[in-house]
Scaffold this motif. Sequence first.
Motif, PDB file in Angstrom:
ATOM      1  N   GLU A   1      39.352  48.196  54.521  1.00  0.00           N
ATOM      2  CA  GLU A   1      38.268  47.474  53.829  1.00  0.00           C
ATOM      3  C   GLU A   1      38.872  46.574  52.752  1.00  0.00           C
ATOM      4  O   GLU A   1      39.680  47.032  51.953  1.00  0.00           O
ATOM      5  N   ALA A   2      38.485  45.310  52.751  1.00  0.00           N
ATOM      6  CA  ALA A   2      39.018  44.379  51.775  1.00  0.00           C
ATOM      7  C   ALA A   2      38.434  44.693  50.419  1.00  0.00           C
ATOM      8  O   ALA A   2      37.289  45.111  50.281  1.00  0.00           O
ATOM      9  N   GLY A   3      39.247  44.443  49.369  1.00  0.00           N
ATOM     10  CA  GLY A   3      38.776  44.646  48.016  1.00  0.00           C
ATOM     11  C   GLY A   3      38.059  43.419  47.508  1.00  0.00           C
ATOM     12  O   GLY A   3      37.759  42.486  48.247  1.00  0.00           O
ATOM     13  N   VAL A   4      37.798  43.402  46.216  1.00  0.00           N
ATOM     14  CA  VAL A   4      37.177  42.254  45.569  1.00  0.00           C
ATOM     15  C   VAL A   4      38.214  41.134  45.477  1.00  0.00           C
ATOM     16  O   VAL A   4      39.351  41.378  45.047  1.00  0.00           O
ATOM     17  N   THR A   5      37.831  39.967  45.900  1.00  0.00           N
ATOM     18  CA  THR A   5      38.752  38.841  45.825  1.00  0.00           C
ATOM     19  C   THR A   5      38.177  37.768  44.916  1.00  0.00           C
ATOM     20  O   THR A   5      36.954  37.600  44.813  1.00  0.00           O
ATOM     21  N   GLN A   6      39.077  37.051  44.259  1.00  0.00           N
ATOM     22  CA  GLN A   6      38.673  35.990  43.354  1.00  0.00           C
ATOM     23  C   GLN A   6      39.524  34.754  43.623  1.00  0.00           C
ATOM     24  O   GLN A   6      40.714  34.850  43.940  1.00  0.00           O
ATOM     25  N   PHE A   7      38.888  33.614  43.451  1.00  0.00           N
ATOM     26  CA  PHE A   7      39.581  32.353  43.682  1.00  0.00           C
ATOM     27  C   PHE A   7      39.137  31.336  42.640  1.00  0.00           C
ATOM     28  O   PHE A   7      37.950  31.258  42.330  1.00  0.00           O
ATOM     29  N   PRO A   8      40.042  30.534  42.057  1.00  0.00           N
ATOM     30  CA  PRO A   8      41.488  30.628  42.254  1.00  0.00           C
ATOM     31  C   PRO A   8      42.093  31.746  41.415  1.00  0.00           C
ATOM     32  O   PRO A   8      41.400  32.337  40.597  1.00  0.00           O
ATOM     33  N   SER A   9      43.375  31.984  41.570  1.00  0.00           N
ATOM     34  CA  SER A   9      44.028  32.975  40.730  1.00  0.00           C
ATOM     35  C   SER A   9      44.354  32.381  39.366  1.00  0.00           C
ATOM     36  O   SER A   9      44.338  33.094  38.355  1.00  0.00           O
ATOM     37  N   HIS A  10      44.656  31.097  39.348  1.00  0.00           N
ATOM     38  CA  HIS A  10      44.920  30.389  38.104  1.00  0.00           C
ATOM     39  C   HIS A  10      44.225  29.031  38.152  1.00  0.00           C
ATOM     40  O   HIS A  10      44.124  28.416  39.211  1.00  0.00           O
ATOM     41  N   SER A  11      43.794  28.580  36.979  1.00  0.00           N
ATOM     42  CA  SER A  11      43.221  27.251  36.882  1.00  0.00           C
ATOM     43  C   SER A  11      43.561  26.689  35.508  1.00  0.00           C
ATOM     44  O   SER A  11      43.335  27.354  34.493  1.00  0.00           O
ATOM     45  N   VAL A  12      44.117  25.491  35.511  1.00  0.00           N
ATOM     46  CA  VAL A  12      44.413  24.798  34.260  1.00  0.00           C
ATOM     47  C   VAL A  12      43.606  23.513  34.256  1.00  0.00           C
ATOM     48  O   VAL A  12      43.756  22.680  35.155  1.00  0.00           O
ATOM     49  N   ILE A  13      42.737  23.361  33.277  1.00  0.00           N
ATOM     50  CA  ILE A  13      41.897  22.169  33.202  1.00  0.00           C
ATOM     51  C   ILE A  13      41.912  21.647  31.774  1.00  0.00           C
ATOM     52  O   ILE A  13      42.313  22.348  30.833  1.00  0.00           O
ATOM     53  N   GLU A  14      41.460  20.412  31.638  1.00  0.00           N
ATOM     54  CA  GLU A  14      41.376  19.820  30.310  1.00  0.00           C
ATOM     55  C   GLU A  14      39.990  20.071  29.715  1.00  0.00           C
ATOM     56  O   GLU A  14      38.996  20.224  30.444  1.00  0.00           O
ATOM     57  N   LYS A  15      39.959  20.114  28.421  1.00  0.00           N
ATOM     58  CA  LYS A  15      38.690  20.246  27.713  1.00  0.00           C
ATOM     59  C   LYS A  15      37.718  19.180  28.208  1.00  0.00           C
ATOM     60  O   LYS A  15      38.089  18.013  28.377  1.00  0.00           O
ATOM     61  N   GLY A  16      36.495  19.614  28.454  1.00  0.00           N
ATOM     62  CA  GLY A  16      35.477  18.684  28.920  1.00  0.00           C
ATOM     63  C   GLY A  16      35.298  18.662  30.428  1.00  0.00           C
ATOM     64  O   GLY A  16      34.284  18.161  30.934  1.00  0.00           O
ATOM     65  N   GLN A  17      36.284  19.203  31.141  1.00  0.00           N
ATOM     66  CA  GLN A  17      36.162  19.239  32.596  1.00  0.00           C
ATOM     67  C   GLN A  17      35.309  20.431  33.039  1.00  0.00           C
ATOM     68  O   GLN A  17      34.921  21.280  32.229  1.00  0.00           O
ATOM     69  N   THR A  18      35.066  20.461  34.334  1.00  0.00           N
ATOM     70  CA  THR A  18      34.260  21.519  34.941  1.00  0.00           C
ATOM     71  C   THR A  18      35.138  22.382  35.831  1.00  0.00           C
ATOM     72  O   THR A  18      36.030  21.867  36.512  1.00  0.00           O
ATOM     73  N   VAL A  19      34.887  23.677  35.806  1.00  0.00           N
ATOM     74  CA  VAL A  19      35.627  24.587  36.680  1.00  0.00           C
ATOM     75  C   VAL A  19      34.634  25.563  37.290  1.00  0.00           C
ATOM     76  O   VAL A  19      33.671  25.985  36.634  1.00  0.00           O
TER      77      VAL A  19
END
Lengths: 118, 110
Positions: free
Chosen positions: A1-19
């Motif tokens: 059974e697969a566990g909980v997965t999350q995406f992305p593992s890392h995210s680098v964004i600039e202030k004001g952007q959307t993620v």
Amino acid sequence: EAGVTQFPSHSVIEKGQTVTLRCDPISGHDNLYWYRRVMGKEIKFLLHFVKESKQDESGMPNNRFLAERTGGTYSTLKVQPAELEDSGVYFCASSPRDGRLAGSYEQYFGPGTRLTVT
Amino acid sequence: GQSLEQPSEVTAVEGAIVQINCTYQTSGFYGLSWYQQHDGGAPTFLSYNGLDGLEETGRFSSFLSRSDSYGYLLLQELQMKDSASYFCAVISGGYNKLIFGAGTRLAVHP
């Protein structure tokens, strides 16, 4: 059974952007939680879904954060616009709806998304 | 307000026993859980106490005193792989919402 997965593992964004962060819970788990850990501090509750309904969103910091859970399956957490203080690790967790009845209080956590806002 | 207090760091040697204490002050209380997190990994469930007393699971035991708003995690026969962060967490509401402490970083040395 697969566990909980999350995406992305890392995210680098600039202030004001959307993620947008995504969480896929364990199949069949009705409860889905979002938590956040900022700068080595405590892990803080953000919100809780039961299926597609928001049960408790008392931990959401402000209206720049929007969480959805389409069809009661995966969930997304959007930050728009991102601010510097939003940096941290965002965890998703899930648990069965009848876990307590079965004597289980475990929440199953994903590995987290590390968000860095520069 | 709601707060959980636990030591920030603990150091021990292999084979030793270590106790990590947790005191809590929350508006609602259903039970106390403990989670382990290795660097970069997912928090994983260790134990749950809903009633006063000791719960034992292998090398790990957890204790709760509701009247003292206090609990602890006891790790025996420490191994290097036990080096991790340990979080106490109060289950606060009807749907298992967790309120976490800041975590205790355990370093196990040879």
